[in-house]
Design an enzyme around this catalytic site. Structure first.
Site, mmCIF file in Angstrom:
data_model
loop_
_atom_site.group_PDB
_atom_site.id
_atom_site.type_symbol
_atom_site.label_atom_id
_atom_site.label_comp_id
_atom_site.label_asym_id
_atom_site.label_seq_id
_atom_site.Cartn_x
_atom_site.Cartn_y
_atom_site.Cartn_z
ATOM 1 N N LYS A 82 0.798 -1.231 0.014
ATOM 2 C CA LYS A 82 -0.074 -0.097 0.055
ATOM 3 C C LYS A 82 0.950 1.303 -0.133
ATOM 4 O O LYS A 82 0.490 2.201 -0.841
ATOM 5 C CB LYS A 82 -0.940 -0.035 1.257
ATOM 6 N N LYS A 132 3.239 -2.065 11.433
ATOM 7 C CA LYS A 132 1.823 -1.946 12.035
ATOM 8 C C LYS A 132 2.052 -2.122 13.601
ATOM 9 O O LYS A 132 2.978 -2.788 13.832
ATOM 10 C CB LYS A 132 0.867 -2.970 11.284
ATOM 11 N N ASP A 153 -5.667 3.597 13.724
ATOM 12 C CA ASP A 153 -6.297 2.535 13.037
ATOM 13 C C ASP A 153 -7.350 2.362 13.867
ATOM 14 O O ASP A 153 -7.989 3.332 14.461
ATOM 15 C CB ASP A 153 -5.475 1.285 12.761
ATOM 16 N N THR A 198 -8.740 8.934 4.346
ATOM 17 C CA THR A 198 -9.046 7.606 4.028
ATOM 18 C C THR A 198 -10.351 7.533 3.323
ATOM 19 O O THR A 198 -10.594 6.979 2.113
ATOM 20 C CB THR A 198 -9.017 6.791 5.285
ATOM 21 N N ASN A 246 -13.749 6.298 11.545
ATOM 22 C CA ASN A 246 -13.101 7.396 10.947
ATOM 23 C C ASN A 246 -13.195 7.284 9.437
ATOM 24 O O ASN A 246 -13.740 8.055 8.589
ATOM 25 C CB ASN A 246 -11.615 7.419 11.282
ATOM 26 N N SER A 269 -0.892 10.730 5.607
ATOM 27 C CA SER A 269 0.158 10.731 6.748
ATOM 28 C C SER A 269 1.516 11.113 6.190
ATOM 29 O O SER A 269 2.282 11.872 6.938
ATOM 30 C CB SER A 269 0.107 9.319 7.323
HETATM 31 P P1 NDP Z 1 -12.574 3.045 13.809
HETATM 32 O O1 NDP Z 1 -12.211 2.586 15.104
HETATM 33 O O2 NDP Z 1 -12.885 4.579 13.793
HETATM 34 O O3 NDP Z 1 -13.837 2.510 13.432
HETATM 35 C C1 NDP Z 1 -14.022 1.169 13.138
HETATM 36 C C2 NDP Z 1 -15.515 0.731 12.871
HETATM 37 O O4 NDP Z 1 -15.557 -0.619 12.301
HETATM 38 C C3 NDP Z 1 -16.325 1.048 13.734
HETATM 39 O O5 NDP Z 1 -17.732 1.322 13.308
HETATM 40 C C4 NDP Z 1 -16.722 -0.492 14.397
HETATM 41 O O6 NDP Z 1 -17.721 -0.651 15.261
HETATM 42 C C5 NDP Z 1 -16.293 -1.406 13.184
HETATM 43 N N1 NDP Z 1 -15.882 -2.574 13.742
HETATM 44 C C6 NDP Z 1 -14.531 -2.659 14.340
HETATM 45 N N2 NDP Z 1 -14.448 -3.990 14.422
HETATM 46 C C7 NDP Z 1 -15.455 -4.801 14.151
HETATM 47 C C8 NDP Z 1 -15.976 -6.019 14.308
HETATM 48 N N3 NDP Z 1 -15.132 -6.961 14.638
HETATM 49 N N4 NDP Z 1 -17.092 -6.482 13.493
HETATM 50 C C9 NDP Z 1 -17.813 -5.425 12.977
HETATM 51 N N5 NDP Z 1 -17.633 -4.103 13.208
HETATM 52 C C10 NDP Z 1 -16.350 -3.806 13.398
HETATM 53 O O7 NDP Z 1 -11.477 2.478 12.940
HETATM 54 P P2 NDP Z 1 -11.231 3.163 11.179
HETATM 55 O O8 NDP Z 1 -12.485 3.855 10.793
HETATM 56 O O9 NDP Z 1 -9.954 4.121 11.542
HETATM 57 O O10 NDP Z 1 -10.899 1.833 10.467
HETATM 58 C C11 NDP Z 1 -11.533 0.914 9.722
HETATM 59 C C12 NDP Z 1 -11.146 0.251 8.829
HETATM 60 O O11 NDP Z 1 -10.248 0.988 7.978
HETATM 61 C C13 NDP Z 1 -9.991 -0.980 9.305
HETATM 62 O O12 NDP Z 1 -9.853 -2.058 8.941
HETATM 63 C C14 NDP Z 1 -8.586 -0.075 9.322
HETATM 64 O O13 NDP Z 1 -7.459 -1.158 9.264
HETATM 65 C C15 NDP Z 1 -8.812 0.637 8.213
HETATM 66 N N6 NDP Z 1 -8.085 1.713 7.708
HETATM 67 C C16 NDP Z 1 -8.041 2.846 8.472
HETATM 68 C C17 NDP Z 1 -7.352 3.895 7.890
HETATM 69 C C18 NDP Z 1 -7.118 5.174 8.772
HETATM 70 O O14 NDP Z 1 -6.833 6.152 8.212
HETATM 71 N N7 NDP Z 1 -7.953 5.265 9.968
HETATM 72 C C19 NDP Z 1 -6.373 3.941 6.972
HETATM 73 C C20 NDP Z 1 -6.559 2.729 6.003
HETATM 74 C C21 NDP Z 1 -7.478 1.681 6.402
HETATM 75 P P3 NDP Z 1 -17.724 -0.613 16.725
HETATM 76 O O15 NDP Z 1 -17.674 0.806 17.150
HETATM 77 O O16 NDP Z 1 -19.146 -1.290 17.188
HETATM 78 O O17 NDP Z 1 -16.294 -1.466 17.117
HETATM 79 O O1 2IT Z 2 -4.264 0.914 7.300
HETATM 80 C C1 2IT Z 2 -3.851 2.137 7.197
HETATM 81 O O2 2IT Z 2 -3.038 2.352 6.100
HETATM 82 C C2 2IT Z 2 -3.776 2.925 8.422
HETATM 83 N N1 2IT Z 2 -4.465 2.903 9.535
HETATM 84 C C3 2IT Z 2 -3.087 4.393 8.102
HETATM 85 C C4 2IT Z 2 -1.833 4.404 8.377
HETATM 86 C C5 2IT Z 2 -0.883 5.663 8.512
HETATM 87 O O3 2IT Z 2 0.232 5.580 8.815
HETATM 88 O O4 2IT Z 2 -1.695 6.572 8.526
#
Ligand code: NDP
Ligand code: 2IT
Length: 448
Positions: A116, A128, A168, A211, A242, A379
């Site tokens: 990525k 990570k 994350d 993201t 997020n 980032s």
């Molecule tokens: P957040 O913690 O902000 O939100 C996570 C969301 O996913 C919540 O709504 C949560 O629900 C739900 N969730 C988490 N675990 C589970 C599960 N086991 N089953 C069902 N729902 C679940 O995280 P992000 O939005 O930052 O991350 C979401 C995804 O995006 C992840 O896979 C992360 O790795 C990926 N990602 C994030 C980036 C970033 O910049 N933040 C960048 C690239 C990828 P609940 O509140 O009920 O737990």
């Molecule tokens: O899965 C991802 O790419 C992230 N959680 C963001 C990582 C970062 O360094 O901004």
């Protein structure tokens, strides 16, 4: 399993050594499947042992995190930082705080991050980390004490030119703030050691949104190639964190109607289109559950159980919650209901069966390591601003993010075509991400 005897040998050895790491093996297998034609065409890959090296993390740091809860009781969690590959830059990648975290999950995330980060075109290696800590129901003070304890050990292994963690699942602006404060206290150093920082202490404008916006910019390119757009489309987004929140905002701005979102307990359906500001209020301000959406919008409905979200008919699906949240049967339901395009906001949200179902039905499919790369790319832009001691405007950062996503889409499409798999963005992303890292590893010799 693979046509290449070399890939078979490397994968079988890995599967034996890591039999208890299913998510990690799932991620490696998908990448190997895509890289088969590249490995066959370039004998120097085997000669330099690239595949056996790329699947072994350069370093795994595993540590105890002890902290005291509000009741005065000692709590112990397991923490990790996996420094997977530094061929093209300092390790870079988020920190996940969730009770399900284990070494397999952090290794799969770190492995995906290598490719990525390479796709972004910025100089960042793959890493990570995280802990099996559950932030739900914890007080602000408990979160602070946990983050300080976590950073006390992590600080020995990271640095602005060594390894730069970020957010994350479970790690947002609040947690990054507490971790940054602790790093500064321990090292007496104000550096860009973390990204996703608050705007008043070195954060970048548009990192919070990046993201989710990036996923929609990538989807926009996928749709444009089909002479289509978000205009008038029904969009389903899983999650409400997020990534999901800002994907909802951007999909709406681009003319789509977001009809469903979820959390791990259930999902909401709003046929008038979900307002991302309500989600932001519920999740970022109140830290409440998505079911409270119906208190703000009484015409919407809430359904218990998160997986049912894939039965809501839509044209565009954006899984933005977590790994393996969308299986083969759920993909078939989406297809039967007319889905045209899918882009992954979460990391590895679709099971291999789901990806195969989409691809054989001719549904356009944008894989995570390409579609969600906008977060880490921004980032990278935050790191550049920190090094320059400057801050760019929201518009500047957003324009750079947009360009990066368009370029990632082009590189994926081009790599898939070069290797005779036109339209296969999974293969394209894996190949384009791999090529740069592979070349850098060969040039740098065999040291580790
Ligand atoms: P957040 O913690 O902000 O939100 C996570 C969301 O996913 C919540 O709504 C949560 O629900 C739900 N969730 C988490 N675990 C589970 C599960 N086991 N089953 C069902 N729902 C679940 O995280 P992000 O939005 O930052 O991350 C979401 C995804 O995006 C992840 O896979 C992360 O790795 C990926 N990602 C994030 C980036 C970033 O910049 N933040 C960048 C690239 C990828 P609940 O509140 O009920 O737990
Ligand atoms: O899965 C991802 O790419 C992230 N959680 C963001 C990582 C970062 O360094 O901004």
């Amino acid at each position: 399993m693979f046509q290449s005897e070399y890939l078979n040998r490397v994968y079988e050895g890995l599967a034996q050594r890591n039999a208890h790491e299913p998510e990690f093996l799932q991620a490696v297998k998908e990448v190997f499947e895509s890289l088969e034609p590249v490995v066959m065409a370039r004998p120097e890959i085997e000669a330099n042992g690239i595949m056996e090296r790329i699947v072994e993390p350069e370093r795994i740091i595993n540590f105890r995190v002890s902290w005291v809860d509000d009741a005065g009781k000692v709590q112990v969690n397991r923490g990790w930082r996996i420094q997977f590959n530094s061929a093209i830059g300092p390790y870079k990648g988020g920190l996940r705080l969730h009770p399900s975290v284990n070494q397999s999950i952090i290794k799969f995330l770190g492995f995906e991050q290598i490719f990525k980060n390479s796709l972004t075109g910025l100089p960042m290696g793959g890493g990570k980390g995280g802990a099996d800590f559950d932030p739900k129901g914890k007080s602000d003070n408990e979160i602070m004490r946990f983050c300080q304890a976590f950073m006390t050990e992590l600080s020995k292994h990271i640095g602005a030119d060594t390894d730069v963690p970020a957010g994350d699942i479970g790690t947002g602006a609040r947690e990054i703030g507490y971790m940054f404060g602790q790093y500064k206290r321990l090292r007496n150093e104000f550096t860009g050691v973390l990204t996703g920082k608050g705007l008043s202490y070195g954060g970048s404008l548009a990192r919070t949104e990046a993201t989710g916006y990036g996923v929609c910019y990538y989807m926009k390119e996928m749709l444009a190639d089909m002479n289509d757009s978000f205009e008038g489309k029904r969009v389903v987004i899983s999650g409400s964190g997020n990534v999901a929140t800002y994907a909802c905002q951007k999909a709406t701005q681009l003319g789509g109607k977001v009809v469903a979102m979820s959390d791990s307990n259930g999902y909401i359906v709003d046929e008038n289109g979900i307002d991302y500001k309500v989600i932001k209020e519920i999740k970022e301000v109140k830290r409440a559950r998505i079911k409270t959406y119906v208190e703000y919008v009484p015409s919407a409905k809430y359904v218990e159980g998160c997986r049912g979200i894939w039965s809501v008919p839509c044209d565009i699906a954006l899984p933005c919650a977590t790994q393996n949240e969308l299986n083969g049967d759920e993909a078939k339901t989406l297809i039967a209901n007319g889905v045209k395009a899918v882009a992954e906001g979460a990391n590895m949200p679709s099971t291999p069966e789901a990806v195969a179902a989409f691809q054989s039905a001719g549904v356009a499919f944008g894989p995570a390591k390409a579609a969600n790369a906008g977060g880490v790319a921004t980032s990278g832009l935050e790191m550049s601003q920190n090094s320059q001691r400057l801050s760019w405007t929201f518009e500047e950062v957003d324009a750079k993010l947009h360009d990066i996503m368009v370029n990632i889409y082009k590189s994926c499409k081009d790599a898939a075509e070069r290797y005779g798999m036109p339209g296969n963005l999974v293969a394209g992303a894996n190949i384009a991400g791999f090529e740069k890292v592979c070349d850098a590893m060969i040039w740098q010799g065999i040291a580790y």
